[in-house]
Scaffold this active site. Structure first.
Site, short mmCIF file in Angstrom:
data_model
loop_
_atom_site.label_atom_id
_atom_site.label_comp_id
_atom_site.label_asym_id
_atom_site.label_seq_id
_atom_site.Cartn_x
_atom_site.Cartn_y
_atom_site.Cartn_z
N SER A 17 91.89 57.92 -46.19
CA SER A 17 92.17 57.06 -44.84
C SER A 17 93.46 56.52 -45.00
CB SER A 17 90.98 55.83 -44.79
OG SER A 17 91.50 55.27 -43.87
N TYR A 45 87.10 47.88 -48.00
CA TYR A 45 87.26 49.49 -47.51
C TYR A 45 88.62 49.47 -47.83
CZ TYR A 45 87.65 53.38 -44.59
OH TYR A 45 87.99 54.76 -44.06
#
Length: 330
Positions: free
Chosen positions: A143, A156
């Site tokens: 990501s 995250y």
């Protein structure tokens, strides 16, 4: 793609929906064999049928990536059935939204267990196979958050930064193996069920901040890395712009990212607390996409436009400003 992947054997974790499912379809269209791993056995059966209808072969293997013995069994079943592993795509992942102080410790730890240790377990299972074969491509989905971070997602962001460091360390360990490649992809915001499935302690509804890119775009990148491996690839113009801004004007990048993404991912609508799919898989209708690209505006500020209108002039100003001698700075 420029050539057929017929005969190639690829393991994909997180294959039941989103990027994993789209990537399985892309490999199958090229004639590859895909081994599909996720917690939802019934969804994996659906994906396997889809892949076979597209021209590939498929083996569904229900797997919880936090359980190392299950990941080892995933590799073992692949070798028993097909004799080798050419590609391993570490893709299974979860998210949680909320301020650091509001996210319970067990939720924080679970995100790390799935997003980071799930990848560690995958690498432990496949790297010895690659070394015995003398070739292989390990692809980690990290990501763009692994480069930029974002507010209300400390767990995250931590997991994604860690994945990049883990991949770089592995890359250095296989310098003696020129045909073993460690690749990392950094997608921007992608139209998948991720935001529907995320845990949420922000007290606001979660949504995808535009611009939202398709999971098929990510899948094409993954297949491209098999043909032409690279260390890291950012997917999506917004992510590329954000990375450049962060490099040329770090403080500005931090401020702009914090404000744009906080507004973009969290709506004004209130939401109760939920652990999402962290501890149990979802039972919903979503497959590849999350329906975030529908309508003129899928919620939040159009991120790329915001970065362009605000970031470019400020970044240029910061770039052109002459640096002061050290004694004058003090």
């Amino acid at each position: 793609m420029s050539r057929s992947f017929s005969g190639l054997v690829a393991v994909i974790t997180g294959a039941s929906s989103g990027i994993g499912r789209a990537t399985a379809h892309a490999f199958a269209r090229q004639g590859a064999t895909v081994i599909l791993a996720a917690r939802r056995a019934e969804r994996l059966e659906d994906v396997a049928r889809e892949c076979e209808s597209l021209g590939g072969r498929a083996l569904p293997v229900p797997t919880d990536v936090t359980r190392e013995e299950q990941v080892q069994d995933l590799a073992r079943q692949t070798l028993d059935r097909f004799g080798r592993i050419d590609v391993w795509f570490n893709n299974a992942g979860v998210g949680v939204f909320g301020r650091f102080k509001d996210i319970p410790s067990d939720v924080w730890r679970r995100v790390i267990d799935i997003n980071l240790f799930g990848y560690v377990h995958g690498a432990r299972a496949v790297m010895p196979v690659f070394r015995r074969q003398g070739h292989g491509v390990l692809i980690n989905n990290a990501s763009i958050v692994g480069r930029l971070a974002k507010p209300d997602s400390t767990a995250y962001a931590t997991s994604k930064f860690a994945i990049r460091g883990f991949a770089e360390a592995l890359r250095q360990e296989v310098l003696d193996q020129p045909d073993i490649h460690i690749c990392t992809i950094l997608p921007a915001v992608i139209d998948t069920p991720f935001f529907h499935h995320a845990a949420n302690f922000s007290h606001h509804n979660v949504r995808a901040a535009p611009p939202v890119y398709t999971p098929e775009k990510v899948a094409r990148t993954v297949l491209g890395l098999v043909q032409r491996p690279r260390a890291e690839v950012i997917i999506g113009g917004a992510g590329k712009f954000g990375a450049v801004l962060k490099r040329v004007a770090p403080s500005l990048g931090t401020r702009l990212n914090a404000r744009a993404l906080n507004y973009g991912f969290l709506s004004n609508e209130p939401s109760g607390e939920t652990t999402g799919t962290l501890f149990e898989p979802a039972r919903d209708r979503f497959t590849v996409r999350g329906d975030w690209r529908k309508g003129p505006n899928n919620g939040g500020v159009p991120l790329l436009a915001t970065l362009a209108l605000i970031g470019i002039p400020l970044a240029l100003a910061a770039w052109k400003q002459p640096s002061l001698p050290m004694h004058r700075r003090r």
